[in-house]
Design an enzyme around this catalytic site. Structure first.
Site, PDB file in Angstrom:
ATOM      1  N   ASP A   1      46.126  36.035  43.673  1.00 33.53           N
ATOM      2  CA  ASP A   1      45.328  34.809  43.673  1.00 33.53           C
ATOM      3  C   ASP A   1      45.563  34.009  42.399  1.00 33.53           C
ATOM      4  O   ASP A   1      45.801  34.579  41.340  1.00 33.53           O
ATOM      5  CB  ASP A   1      43.842  35.188  43.800  1.00 33.53           C
ATOM      6  CG  ASP A   1      43.010  34.012  44.277  1.00 33.53           C
ATOM      7  OD1 ASP A   1      43.588  33.034  44.776  1.00 33.53           O
ATOM      8  OD2 ASP A   1      41.780  34.082  44.137  1.00 33.53           O
TER       9      ASP A   1
ATOM     10  N   HIS B   1      53.162  28.527  43.459  1.00 35.48           N
ATOM     11  CA  HIS B   1      53.619  29.544  44.410  1.00 35.48           C
ATOM     12  C   HIS B   1      55.015  30.036  44.033  1.00 35.48           C
ATOM     13  O   HIS B   1      55.326  31.216  44.156  1.00 35.48           O
ATOM     14  CB  HIS B   1      53.612  28.979  45.838  1.00 35.48           C
ATOM     15  CG  HIS B   1      52.234  28.618  46.327  1.00 35.48           C
ATOM     16  ND1 HIS B   1      51.160  29.460  46.185  1.00 35.48           N
ATOM     17  CD2 HIS B   1      51.758  27.507  46.948  1.00 35.48           C
ATOM     18  CE1 HIS B   1      50.075  28.886  46.703  1.00 35.48           C
ATOM     19  NE2 HIS B   1      50.420  27.690  47.164  1.00 35.48           N
TER      20      HIS B   1
ATOM     21  N   LEU C   1      60.536  52.647  47.129  1.00 39.70           N
ATOM     22  CA  LEU C   1      59.245  51.964  47.213  1.00 39.70           C
ATOM     23  C   LEU C   1      59.120  51.368  48.606  1.00 39.70           C
ATOM     24  O   LEU C   1      60.091  50.835  49.144  1.00 39.70           O
ATOM     25  CB  LEU C   1      59.187  50.826  46.171  1.00 39.70           C
ATOM     26  CG  LEU C   1      58.006  49.853  46.267  1.00 39.70           C
ATOM     27  CD1 LEU C   1      56.717  50.505  45.779  1.00 39.70           C
ATOM     28  CD2 LEU C   1      58.266  48.579  45.451  1.00 39.70           C
TER      29      LEU C   1
HETATM   30  C1  IPE Z   1      48.064  32.147  45.899  1.00 40.76           C
HETATM   31  O1  IPE Z   1      47.060  31.549  45.175  1.00 40.76           O
HETATM   32  C2  IPE Z   1      47.670  32.916  47.102  1.00 40.76           C
HETATM   33  C3  IPE Z   1      48.221  32.405  48.372  1.00 40.76           C
HETATM   34  C4  IPE Z   1      47.428  32.066  49.356  1.00 40.76           C
HETATM   35  C5  IPE Z   1      49.649  32.342  48.574  1.00 40.76           C
HETATM   36  P1  IPE Z   1      46.143  30.376  45.700  1.00 40.76           P
HETATM   37  O2  IPE Z   1      46.968  29.405  46.476  1.00 40.76           O
HETATM   38  O3  IPE Z   1      44.978  30.956  46.404  1.00 40.76           O
HETATM   39  O4  IPE Z   1      45.725  29.698  44.325  1.00 40.76           O
HETATM   40  P2  IPE Z   1      44.276  29.188  43.895  1.00 40.76           P
HETATM   41  O5  IPE Z   1      43.291  30.245  44.273  1.00 40.76           O
HETATM   42  O6  IPE Z   1      44.038  27.902  44.610  1.00 40.76           O
HETATM   43  O7  IPE Z   1      44.387  29.011  42.401  1.00 40.76           O
HETATM   44 MG    MG Z   2      43.006  31.399  45.953  1.00 41.12          MG
END
Ligand code: IPE
Ligand code: MG
Length: 222
Positions: free
Chosen positions: A2, A19, A113
Site C-alpha cells: 500500500d 506504481h 521461492l
Molecule cells: C498500491 O498503492 C496498491 C495497489 C492497489 C496497486 P495504492 O494505489 O493503494 O496507493 P495509495 O494507498 O493511494 O497511496
Molecule cells: Mg491504498
C-alpha cells in the site's frame, strides 16, 4: 503493498509513477526473500475492489502487470522462483491472463521461492467460492455436511497447498486487513510499517522478519 499513490503525490508525480516505483520494490523484496530463506511470498497486487478505481488507473496497473510478467521471465528462471496466482483471474484482460498462465506454467518446476500474486483477489469472494463448491457436492449427494471440517474447507480455497502466512506485513501505516487472505491469516503475526510500499526495501523486510522472530507465537495455548 500500500502507498504507491501517496508516494507519488509526495513527489508531485502521477500515481502511475508510484506504481512503477512499487514494482521496483517487488523485485528487491523477492530477491531478499530468497536470501532470507523465505519459501512463500504472497503479494496483494490488485484487489477485487481495485476494479472500482478510475479506468485509466486500472489500465495503467494492468499494463504494468503485463510488463512485469513479460520482463520477469528471465529473472524467475535465474532466481529459481515459481509463480502462482490467486484471485478471480478470469476478470483479468485476456492478454494479461495469457502472460500469467504462460509464466505459471514455465516456472512450475522452480523451488527456491514460491511467489504468489493475489490479482483481482478478495478474501470474502474466495471463501464464498469454497462454500459454493462444497454446497454443490452436498447437493449432488457426494458430500455429507458433517464431513466438512477446517481441513476440507481449506482444500477448496485457492491457496490449497500453500501454507498459511506466518507474517503479514502492511505498509503505509494502515491498520486494516482490507479483504486479504481472511481465512489464512488466523494466526499470522502482523507487522505494520509506516513507509509507503515504494520505500519498502531489503532492510525493511529484514527488520520485519527480525520483529517476527521476537514474537511469541502461542496459537491459542499458553
Ligand atoms: C498500491 O498503492 C496498491 C495497489 C492497489 C496497486 P495504492 O494505489 O493503494 O496507493 P495509495 O494507498 O493511494 O497511496
Ligand atoms: Mg491504498
Amino acid at each position: 503493498m500500500d502507498g504507491n499513490g501517496r508516494w507519488a503525490k509526495e513527489r508531485g508525480l502521477p500515481r502511475r509513477e508510484g506504481h512503477r516505483a512499487g514494482a521496483e520494490s517487488v523485485r528487491e523484496i523477492t530477491h531478499t526473500c530468497i536470501d532470507l530463506g523465505v519459501e512463500f511470498l504472497t503479494l496483494y497486487a490488485f484487489s477485487s475492489e481495485n476494479w472500482n478505481r478510475p479506468p485509466a488507473e486500472v489500465s495503467a496497473l494492468m499494463n504494468l502487470l503485463d510488463r512485469f510478467l513479460s520482463e520477469k521471465s528471465k529473472d524467475l528462471d535465474q532466481q529459481n522462483i515459481r509463480l502462482l496466482a490467486i484471485g478471480q483471474l478470469d476478470r483479468l484482460p485476456r492478454k494479461t491472463r495469457g502472460l500469467l498462465d504462460k509464466l505459471i506454467d514455465r516456472t512450475s518446476h522452480h523451488s527456491a521461492l514460491t511467489l504468489v500474486l493475489a490479482l483481482s483477489y478478495g478474501g470474502r469472494e474466495e471463501i464464498v467460492e469454497a462454500a459454493r463448491s462444497l454446497a454443490a457436492n452436498a447437493a449432488a449427494g457426494t458430500l455429507a455436511p458433517e464431513e466438512i471440517d477446517t481441513a476440507l474447507f481449506a482444500s477448496r480455497l485457492q491457496t490449497a497447498g500453500i501454507p498459511d502466512p506466518d507474517l503479514l506485513i502492511r505498509t503505509s501505516g494502515e491498520m486494516r486487513i482490507s479483504n486479504f487472505l481472511l481465512w489464512q491469516i488466523s494466526y499470522a503475526e502482523i507487522v505494520i510499517i509506516k513507509k509507503f510500499w515504494p520505500d519498502f526495501r531489503r532492510n525493511d523486510l529484514t527488520e520485519a522478519v527480525q520483529e517476527y522472530q521476537r514474537r511469541h507465537r502461542r496459537f491459542g495455548t499458553l
